[in-house]
Design a protein around this motif. Structure first.
Motif, PDB file in Angstrom:
ATOM      1  N   LYS A   7      -2.684  15.358  -7.022  1.00  0.00           N
ATOM      2  CA  LYS A   7      -1.442  14.799  -6.990  1.00  0.00           C
ATOM      3  C   LYS A   7      -1.157  13.709  -6.156  1.00  0.00           C
ATOM      4  O   LYS A   7      -1.741  13.551  -5.204  1.00  0.00           O
ATOM      5  N   ILE A   8      -0.328  12.677  -6.923  1.00  0.00           N
ATOM      6  CA  ILE A   8       0.169  11.583  -5.788  1.00  0.00           C
ATOM      7  C   ILE A   8       1.060  12.159  -4.928  1.00  0.00           C
ATOM      8  O   ILE A   8       2.290  12.406  -5.298  1.00  0.00           O
ATOM      9  N   ILE A   9       0.626  12.328  -3.681  1.00  0.00           N
ATOM     10  CA  ILE A   9       1.599  12.685  -2.680  1.00  0.00           C
ATOM     11  C   ILE A   9       2.650  11.524  -2.240  1.00  0.00           C
ATOM     12  O   ILE A   9       3.720  11.909  -1.903  1.00  0.00           O
ATOM     13  N   SER A  10       2.245  10.398  -2.306  1.00  0.00           N
ATOM     14  CA  SER A  10       3.168   9.325  -1.539  1.00  0.00           C
ATOM     15  C   SER A  10       2.756   8.113  -2.099  1.00  0.00           C
ATOM     16  O   SER A  10       1.356   7.982  -2.561  1.00  0.00           O
ATOM     17  N   TRP A  11       3.673   6.979  -2.422  1.00  0.00           N
ATOM     18  CA  TRP A  11       3.084   5.937  -2.782  1.00  0.00           C
ATOM     19  C   TRP A  11       4.193   4.824  -2.533  1.00  0.00           C
ATOM     20  O   TRP A  11       5.324   5.188  -2.179  1.00  0.00           O
ATOM     21  N   VAL A  12       3.976   3.624  -2.434  1.00  0.00           N
ATOM     22  CA  VAL A  12       4.568   2.464  -1.968  1.00  0.00           C
ATOM     23  C   VAL A  12       4.336   1.484  -2.833  1.00  0.00           C
ATOM     24  O   VAL A  12       3.001   1.134  -3.023  1.00  0.00           O
ATOM     25  N   LEU A  13       4.905   0.791  -3.586  1.00  0.00           N
ATOM     26  CA  LEU A  13       4.797  -0.627  -4.286  1.00  0.00           C
ATOM     27  C   LEU A  13       5.319  -1.639  -3.289  1.00  0.00           C
ATOM     28  O   LEU A  13       6.279  -1.656  -2.780  1.00  0.00           O
ATOM     29  N   SER A  14       3.945  -2.726  -3.454  1.00  0.00           N
ATOM     30  CA  SER A  14       4.438  -3.849  -2.318  1.00  0.00           C
ATOM     31  C   SER A  14       3.690  -4.992  -3.156  1.00  0.00           C
ATOM     32  O   SER A  14       2.870  -5.049  -3.897  1.00  0.00           O
ATOM     33  N   THR A  15       4.410  -6.234  -2.738  1.00  0.00           N
ATOM     34  CA  THR A  15       3.925  -7.502  -3.173  1.00  0.00           C
ATOM     35  C   THR A  15       2.832  -8.114  -2.258  1.00  0.00           C
ATOM     36  O   THR A  15       2.327  -9.186  -2.526  1.00  0.00           O
ATOM     37  N   THR A  16       2.455  -7.267  -1.227  1.00  0.00           N
ATOM     38  CA  THR A  16       1.413  -7.705  -0.198  1.00  0.00           C
ATOM     39  C   THR A  16       0.669  -6.760   0.076  1.00  0.00           C
ATOM     40  O   THR A  16       0.898  -5.595  -0.356  1.00  0.00           O
ATOM     41  N   LEU A  17      -0.479  -7.121   0.964  1.00  0.00           N
ATOM     42  CA  LEU A  17      -1.461  -5.947   1.299  1.00  0.00           C
ATOM     43  C   LEU A  17      -1.275  -5.691   2.848  1.00  0.00           C
ATOM     44  O   LEU A  17      -2.115  -5.190   3.638  1.00  0.00           O
ATOM     45  N   GLU A  18      -0.118  -6.003   3.396  1.00  0.00           N
ATOM     46  CA  GLU A  18       0.171  -5.785   4.731  1.00  0.00           C
ATOM     47  C   GLU A  18       0.072  -4.223   5.125  1.00  0.00           C
ATOM     48  O   GLU A  18       0.534  -3.363   4.175  1.00  0.00           O
ATOM     49  N   SER A  19      -0.176  -3.990   6.396  1.00  0.00           N
ATOM     50  CA  SER A  19      -0.649  -2.476   6.611  1.00  0.00           C
ATOM     51  C   SER A  19       0.942  -1.815   6.794  1.00  0.00           C
ATOM     52  O   SER A  19       0.711  -0.592   6.675  1.00  0.00           O
ATOM     53  N   LYS A  20       1.848  -2.513   7.136  1.00  0.00           N
ATOM     54  CA  LYS A  20       3.294  -1.759   7.069  1.00  0.00           C
ATOM     55  C   LYS A  20       3.573  -0.943   5.722  1.00  0.00           C
ATOM     56  O   LYS A  20       3.976   0.188   5.987  1.00  0.00           O
TER      57      LYS A  20
END
Length: 145
Positions: A7-20
């Motif tokens: 299961k995908i527990i959590s995801w964030v889509l980003s335009t960068t590879l920043e750690s935040k």
């Protein structure tokens, strides 16, 4: 990704590879699973996963890292990334960030976790597999108690 249920527990889509963005995904995962005990957190050796912020966010976890230039250590999530592209994203001309976010949301939340079956665990979706697992635990606890 929870390696037990896929299961995908959590995801964030980003335009960068920043750690935040990685930290945001970790915090969302902690909240969704109500994590109190240390867990194993596996990742590749990207800078966002070796940063001080990542180390702080996962300080109570057991951190595991893939060997350098060895994607097979991270095969499950690499396979998922190939799958979402092949089954879903490649069907669309992505117009902008918001469109991409909606597409990823629809695939993960409305299909992958809830509907898409996996041979790995008896042709159930990740959500179904977790329900069956939890029901089995409840029966075990009731029998033992």
């Amino acid at each position: 990704m929870d390696l037990y249920s896929r299961k995908i527990i959590s995801w964030v889509l980003s335009t960068t590879l920043e750690s935040k963005c990685v930290i945001e995904a970790i915090e969302k995962a902690k909240a969704s699973r109500n994590i109190n005990n240390p867990l194993v957190m596996h990742s590749d050796r990207g800078i966002q996963y070796t940063s001080a912020a990542y180390q702080e966010a996962t300080k109570n976890f057991i951190n595991s890292y893939s060997k350098k230039a060895y994607p097979w250590d991270n095969a499950c999530i690499e396979s998922f990334h190939a799958l979402i592209k092949r089954e879903w994203l490649n069907r669309f001309k992505i117009l902008d960030y918001n469109h991409a976010h909606r597409l990823v949301f629809n695939y993960i939340e409305a299909f992958y976790n809830t509907v898409r079956i996996h041979s790995h665990y008896g042709y159930l979706s990740p959500n179904q597999y977790e329900i069956v697992y939890k029901e089995g635990l409840n029966k075990l606890y009731l029998t033992a108690g």
